[in-house]
Design an enzyme around this catalytic site. Structure first.
Site, short mmCIF file in Angstrom:
data_model
loop_
_atom_site.label_atom_id
_atom_site.label_comp_id
_atom_site.label_asym_id
_atom_site.label_seq_id
_atom_site.Cartn_x
_atom_site.Cartn_y
_atom_site.Cartn_z
CB CYS A 169 -0.57 2.58 3.93
SG CYS A 169 -2.08 2.00 3.17
CG ASP A 170 3.23 1.09 4.37
OD1 ASP A 170 2.72 1.58 5.40
OD2 ASP A 170 3.07 -0.10 4.04
CB CYS B 200 -0.91 -0.03 1.22
SG CYS B 200 -1.92 1.45 1.39
C1 FAD Z 1 0.07 -3.62 4.91
C2 FAD Z 1 -1.16 -2.74 4.80
C3 FAD Z 1 -1.10 -1.45 5.26
C4 FAD Z 1 -2.23 -0.62 5.19
N1 FAD Z 1 -2.13 0.64 5.67
C5 FAD Z 1 -3.21 1.46 5.59
C6 FAD Z 1 -3.13 2.81 6.06
O1 FAD Z 1 -2.09 3.25 6.57
N2 FAD Z 1 -4.24 3.59 5.93
C7 FAD Z 1 -5.40 3.14 5.36
O2 FAD Z 1 -6.37 3.89 5.31
N3 FAD Z 1 -5.49 1.87 4.89
C8 FAD Z 1 -4.43 1.03 4.98
N4 FAD Z 1 -4.51 -0.24 4.48
C9 FAD Z 1 -5.78 -0.67 3.86
C10 FAD Z 1 -6.80 -1.07 4.96
O3 FAD Z 1 -6.23 -2.04 5.80
C11 FAD Z 1 -8.08 -1.60 4.33
O4 FAD Z 1 -8.61 -0.65 3.42
C12 FAD Z 1 -9.14 -1.91 5.40
O5 FAD Z 1 -8.63 -2.82 6.36
C13 FAD Z 1 -10.40 -2.46 4.76
O6 FAD Z 1 -11.30 -2.80 5.78
P1 FAD Z 1 -12.42 -3.91 5.52
O7 FAD Z 1 -13.14 -4.02 6.81
O8 FAD Z 1 -13.17 -3.58 4.31
O9 FAD Z 1 -11.65 -5.26 5.19
P2 FAD Z 1 -10.55 -6.06 5.99
O10 FAD Z 1 -9.75 -5.19 6.86
O11 FAD Z 1 -9.85 -6.88 4.98
O12 FAD Z 1 -11.40 -7.02 6.96
C14 FAD Z 1 -12.12 -8.10 6.43
C15 FAD Z 1 -12.23 -9.16 7.51
O13 FAD Z 1 -13.11 -10.19 7.06
C16 FAD Z 1 -12.59 -11.45 7.47
N5 FAD Z 1 -13.13 -12.49 6.58
C17 FAD Z 1 -12.82 -12.70 5.27
N6 FAD Z 1 -13.53 -13.72 4.78
C18 FAD Z 1 -14.31 -14.17 5.79
C19 FAD Z 1 -15.25 -15.23 5.88
N7 FAD Z 1 -15.55 -16.02 4.85
N8 FAD Z 1 -15.86 -15.45 7.08
C20 FAD Z 1 -15.57 -14.65 8.16
N9 FAD Z 1 -14.68 -13.64 8.12
C21 FAD Z 1 -14.05 -13.39 6.94
C22 FAD Z 1 -11.10 -11.27 7.37
O14 FAD Z 1 -10.41 -12.21 8.19
C23 FAD Z 1 -10.91 -9.82 7.83
O15 FAD Z 1 -10.67 -9.74 9.23
C24 FAD Z 1 -3.42 -1.10 4.57
C25 FAD Z 1 -3.47 -2.41 4.09
C26 FAD Z 1 -2.35 -3.23 4.21
C27 FAD Z 1 -2.42 -4.63 3.70
#
Ligand code: FAD
Length: 309
Positions: free
Chosen positions: A138-139, A135
């Site tokens: 982010c980084d 990302c």
């Molecule tokens: C290394 C890294 C650094 C980042 N840094 C930043 C930053 O600095 N700032 C920023 O704004 N964004 C950052 N992001 C992006 C950010 O993490 C995501 O945009 C955000 O987490 C999305 O949230 P979400 O809830 O949509 O999905 P997710 O965070 O992906 O959460 C989805 C959840 O659903 C669960 N899940 C999946 N399938 C199933 C299933 N079948 N049954 C039950 N549970 C399930 C997963 O285990 C997970 O916990 C970063 C991403 C990464 C990888």
């Protein structure tokens, strides 16, 4: 209501799911959140989140996730550990199957996020957060004055490379083909940028260093020859896979498998009573603040759906 019936099922405990939970529980809905691994989602993988409002000094992803979970718990959220592997419809009910059993509800929020495609090479996992990133937004600011590589050739990779030139002295784009997949405009911008160069027909076969990333080992896919390239950061942008295998054939998904939501922005999917939020949805900008916004809208849409307001 039987003991596996709730008003709302939230699938996924990342920022989108947890925000939906705060709104839904605070609004008096009987909700369960089902999470297959650690509550917090993708964000717990990052050391420092600097672009989420309210934390001027930044906050660790782990701490931010814990605060979100604590806030949802305060309103009585029930969290169940387990992977949703099946999604069925039974009249007006949606049935969600986990190894612990079936949950049923009239409303569901899909917030299962996505998985980033990995290079799957030695050093990638070991140096994650110590030079390997997925990302740039982010980084990127952590790499001022550095030499970086971006792996990939699509729109995301080229956008990330251009973005990184604000901080880095040099950005090398490593692409396995001899031309980019990215749109022409982006290609032209990248080619005109003095800080960007291209390594064509090449793949990363290892990420190397001591405490942090110091170089990558590249292999030319046409000649088979290998060479090291110095870099203190490796940004992997070879795509992502939405966590939607359990929704195939149930909801409208786009070509990548992301959930399609309504153009009106209410997070409605093709199925009444089913909403989607965060990285899992089509056209997500894949940021915490956006996931939180989607989660809010999805929960308010559920309230309207259930209470008919
Ligand atoms: C290394 C890294 C650094 C980042 N840094 C930043 C930053 O600095 N700032 C920023 O704004 N964004 C950052 N992001 C992006 C950010 O993490 C995501 O945009 C955000 O987490 C999305 O949230 P979400 O809830 O949509 O999905 P997710 O965070 O992906 O959460 C989805 C959840 O659903 C669960 N899940 C999946 N399938 C199933 C299933 N079948 N049954 C039950 N549970 C399930 C997963 O285990 C997970 O916990 C970063 C991403 C990464 C990888």
């Amino acid at each position: 209501m039987n003991n596996m019936e709730r008003e709302l099922i939230i699938i996924g405990g990342g920022p989108a799911g947890l925000t939906s939970a705060v709104y839904a529980c605070r609004g008096g809905l009987n909700a369960v959140l089902i999470e297959k691994s650690s509550v917090g989602g993708l964000i717990i993988k990052t050391d420092l989140v600097e672009n989420y409002p309210g934390f001027p000094e930044g906050i660790s992803g782990f701490d931010l996730a814990q605060l979100m979970e604590k806030q949802a718990a305060r309103y009585g959220l029930e969290i169940v550990q387990g992977e949703v592997f099946e999604f069925k419809i039974d009249g007006q009910y949606k049935i969600v199957t986990t190894p612990q059993g079936e949950y049923r509800a009239k409303a569901v929020i899909i917030a299962s996020g996505s998985e980033l495609m990995r290079l799957n090479v030695p050093g990638e996992k070991e140096f994650m957060g110590r030079g390997v990133s997925y990302c740039a937004t982010c980084d990127g600011p952590f790499f001022r004055g550095s030499k970086l590589v971006v792996v990939g050739g699509g729109d995301v990779a080229i956008t990330e490379a251009i973005f990184l030139t604000q901080f880095a002295d040099k950005v090398s784009i490593i692409h396995r083909r001899d031309q980019l997949r990215a749109g022409k405009l982006l290609q032209d911008r990248a080619m005109a940028n003095d800080k960007i160069d291209f390594v064509w027909d090449s793949v990363v076969v290892a990420v190397e260093g001591k405490e942090r990333v110091e170089s990558v080992r590249l292999r030319n896919v046409k000649t088979g020859s290998e060479a090291d390239l110095d870099a203190s950061g490796v940004f992997v942008a070879i795509g992502f896979k939405p966590n939607t295998s359990y929704l195939q054939g149930i909801l409208d998904l786009d070509g990548k498998g992301s959930v399609i939501v309504d153009a009106g922005g209410m997070m409605k999917t093709s199925l009444p009573g089913v909403f989607a939020a965060g990285d899992v949805r089509h056209n997500s900008v894949r940021q915490v603040a956006a996931a939180v916004g989607d989660g809010t809208v999805a929960a308010l849409s559920v309230e309207r759906f259930i209470r008919g307001s």
